[in-house]
Write an enzyme that holds these catalytic residues in place. Structure first.
Site, mmCIF file in Angstrom:
data_model
loop_
_atom_site.group_PDB
_atom_site.id
_atom_site.type_symbol
_atom_site.label_atom_id
_atom_site.label_comp_id
_atom_site.label_asym_id
_atom_site.label_seq_id
_atom_site.Cartn_x
_atom_site.Cartn_y
_atom_site.Cartn_z
ATOM 1 N N LYS A 203 2.637 1.860 6.717
ATOM 2 C CA LYS A 203 2.086 2.104 8.056
ATOM 3 C C LYS A 203 2.947 1.419 9.123
ATOM 4 O O LYS A 203 3.495 2.070 9.979
ATOM 5 C CB LYS A 203 0.640 1.651 8.129
ATOM 6 C CG LYS A 203 -0.313 2.683 7.514
ATOM 7 C CD LYS A 203 -1.025 2.223 6.309
ATOM 8 C CE LYS A 203 -1.805 3.348 5.656
ATOM 9 N NZ LYS A 203 -2.637 2.868 4.564
ATOM 10 N N ASP B 149 -6.876 -7.510 4.044
ATOM 11 C CA ASP B 149 -6.074 -6.306 3.860
ATOM 12 C C ASP B 149 -5.600 -5.902 5.260
ATOM 13 O O ASP B 149 -6.374 -5.444 6.083
ATOM 14 C CB ASP B 149 -6.942 -5.201 3.233
ATOM 15 C CG ASP B 149 -6.200 -3.869 3.118
ATOM 16 O OD1 ASP B 149 -5.032 -3.781 3.542
ATOM 17 O OD2 ASP B 149 -6.808 -2.912 2.595
ATOM 18 N N TRP C 6 -11.743 1.619 2.843
ATOM 19 C CA TRP C 6 -10.832 0.743 2.091
ATOM 20 C C TRP C 6 -11.525 -0.523 1.638
ATOM 21 O O TRP C 6 -11.288 -1.010 0.537
ATOM 22 C CB TRP C 6 -9.571 0.434 2.906
ATOM 23 C CG TRP C 6 -8.721 1.643 3.127
ATOM 24 C CD1 TRP C 6 -8.414 2.221 4.336
ATOM 25 C CD2 TRP C 6 -8.071 2.459 2.143
ATOM 26 N NE1 TRP C 6 -7.618 3.327 4.138
ATOM 27 C CE2 TRP C 6 -7.394 3.501 2.824
ATOM 28 C CE3 TRP C 6 -7.998 2.405 0.743
ATOM 29 C CZ2 TRP C 6 -6.650 4.482 2.146
ATOM 30 C CZ3 TRP C 6 -7.256 3.383 0.072
ATOM 31 C CH2 TRP C 6 -6.599 4.396 0.778
#
Ligand SMILES: *Cc1c(COP(=O)(O)O)cnc(C)c1O
Length: 366
Positions: free
Chosen positions: A196, A172, A102
Site C-alpha cells: 500500500k 497492523d 482485517w
C-alpha cells in the site's frame, strides 16, 4: 505514455520516479552486469540494498535502537498468526479492537493460538468509526492489545492511539505506515504489508521491540519465530530481494519529498479535497466513515442508488480513473490515496465527482 489515475487499494500506485529509477537500473544494477533479481542475496551489492532499506526506514520513522526492523514474507496476513504465536503465552489473553474486516481476521487467527478477548468494537455500527480509547478495557491478564491503525475497507483511521506502560500495543499499519508521523516507542510491534504505502507486494515490514523477541520458543516452526529473523538480519533464508530493492527506492523517494512530515501534509490536503467534495454534495455522495474517524488513506462513499454507482464507476473508468469500486463487502466506492498518489490526481477525481453530481442530480430531481 499516459499514466492511469490509480486509486487501487493494494497493490497500489507507486511513485513514477521510483519506477523510472528501477527501469534505468533494470538490466545492470551498480554496474554488476546483472539485474537486481539475479544478484545473490549474500552478495555485497544486495547487502547494500538490504541495509539501505533498513536504515532509511529507521531514519524516516525515527525507530529507536531497541527495536528490530524485519523484512518477512507471507503478507500482513501471516502476522495475524505470528503475532500470537510469538507474543501470547498460554496463561495470558490477547485483546483485540475490532474496527473492520482485517482486525476480524487477525482475531480469528489469534483464537487458534490462545485465549483472546474483544477490547472494543464498532461492528454493531458497520464499522463506521473507531471506538473511543476510553472504552478499551484491558485485564491484568493482557499479553498485548492489537489494533488496526487504518481500516482499508471501511475507510476509518485511528487519530489517537491507545497507550499502556505495561501492555504492548501491536498495530497492523499495512495501509497507513509512513503516511503520517507516529511515535514508534509507544508500540510493542508494528507490521505492514508493503503493497500500500511502501512498495510492491512480497515483503512485510515488522518493527518489534527487542525485549518482545522471545528466545525460548524452540517449539515454534523456525520460519515463524521472530527470533530467527532478528538473529539473521532477515537473511535466514532468501529474502524477497526485488521487493526489498523497490522498498529501498520508495523510502529514498519519501526522503526526497521532505520525509514523513512533508508527506503527511500532502496527505491531509489530498483527503481534504475529496471529503470536501463529499460534504458539499448536498447528500449526493455519502461518506461511510463518521467524520471523526475518516481515513486519510481510503475515502469510502456511496451514491444515491445502485444504478448511479454503476454509472459513476463506468464513466470514471472511461476518464482514466482506476480502482474506485468499493470492497465487495461494503459496496459503493473507495478512492485509495496512499503516499504515491499525487494531489493532482485527487483534484482530477474531485472535479469528475462534481461534474457527475451536477449532471445526475438534475436527472434525479426531474
Ligand atoms: C491489505 C491489508 C492486509 C492484508 O495484507 P496481505 O499482505 O495481503 O496479507 C492486512 N491488514 C490491512 C490493514 C490491510 O490493509
Amino acid at each position: 505514455m499516459k499514466r492511469a489515475y490509480n486509486f487501487n487499494a493494494g497493490p497500489a500506485a507507486l511513485p513514477l520516479a521510483v519506477l523510472e529509477k528501477a527501469n534505468a537500473e533494470w538490466l545492470n544494477i551498480f554496474g554488476s552486469g546483472m539485474s537486481v533479481m539475479e544478484l545473490s542475496h549474500r552478495s555485497k551489492e544486495y547487502e547494500q540494498i538490504h541495509a539501505k532499506a533498513q536504515n532509511l526506514l529507521r531514519e524516516l520513522m525515527n525507530i529507536p535502537e531497541h527495536y528490530e526492523v524485519l523484512f518477512l514474507q507471507g503478507g500482513a496476513s501471516l502476522q495475524f498468526s505470528m503475532v500470537p504465536m510469538n507474543l501470547l503465552p498460554k496463561d495470558q489473553v490477547a485483546y483485540y479492537v475490532l474496527t473492520g474486516a482485517w482486525s476480524d481476521k487477525a482475531l480469528k487467527e489469534a483464537k487458534k493460538v490462545g485465549k483472546t478477548k474483544v477490547a472494543a468494537s464498532s461492528k454493531e455500527d458497520n464499522y463506521t468509526y473507531i471506538p473511543p480509547i476510553e472504552e478499551i478495557q484491558l485485564g491484568e491478564d493482557a499479553a498485548y492489545l492489537h489494533i488496526t491503525s487504518n481500516n482499508t475497507i471501511y475507510g476509518t483511521q485511528w487519530k489517537v492511539f491507545p497507550t499502556s506502560s505495561t501492555v504492548p500495543i501491536v498495530a497492523d499499519m499495512s495501509s497507513d505506515i509512513l503516511s503520517k508521523k507516529i511515535d514508534v516507542s509507544s508500540f510493542g510491534l508494528i507490521y505492514a504489508g508493503a503493497q500500500k504505502n511502501l512498495g510492491p507486494s512480497g515483503v512485510t515490514v515488522v518493527i518489534i521491540r527487542k525485549d518482545l523477541i522471545n528466545n525460548s520458543l524452540s517449539e515454534l516452526p523456525t520460519m515463524l519465530n521472530y527470533e530467527t529473523h532478528a538473529k539473521n538480519n532477515s537473511l535466514y533464508n532468501t529474502p524477497p530481494t526485488m521487493a526489498i530493492y523497490l522498498l529501498s527506492l520508495v523510502l529514498e523517494w519519501v526522503k526526497e519529498q521532505g520525509g514523513v512530515e512533508a508527506i503527511e501534509k500532502i496527505n491531509e490536503q489530498k483527503a481534504k479535497v475529496l471529503y470536501k467534495m463529499i460534504d458539499e454534495s448536498e447528500g449526493f455522495y455519502k461518506g461511510h466513515a463518521l467524520p471523526d474517524s475518516r481515513s486519510h488513506m481510503n475515502v469510502t462513499f456511496t451514491l444515491p442508488n445502485e444504478e448511479l454507482t454503476k454509472k459513476f464507476l463506468s464513466q470514471a473508468k472511461e476518464e482514466g480513473f482506476v480502482g474506485l469500486s468499493g470492497h465487495r463487502s461494503i459496496g459503493g466506492c473507495r478512492a485509495s490515496i496512499y503516499n504515491a498518489v499525487p494531489l493532482e490526481h485527487c483534484e482530477r477525481l474531485a472535479e469528475f465527482m462534481e461534474t457527475f453530481r451536477i449532471k445526475n442530480n438534475l436527472l434525479l430531481k426531474k
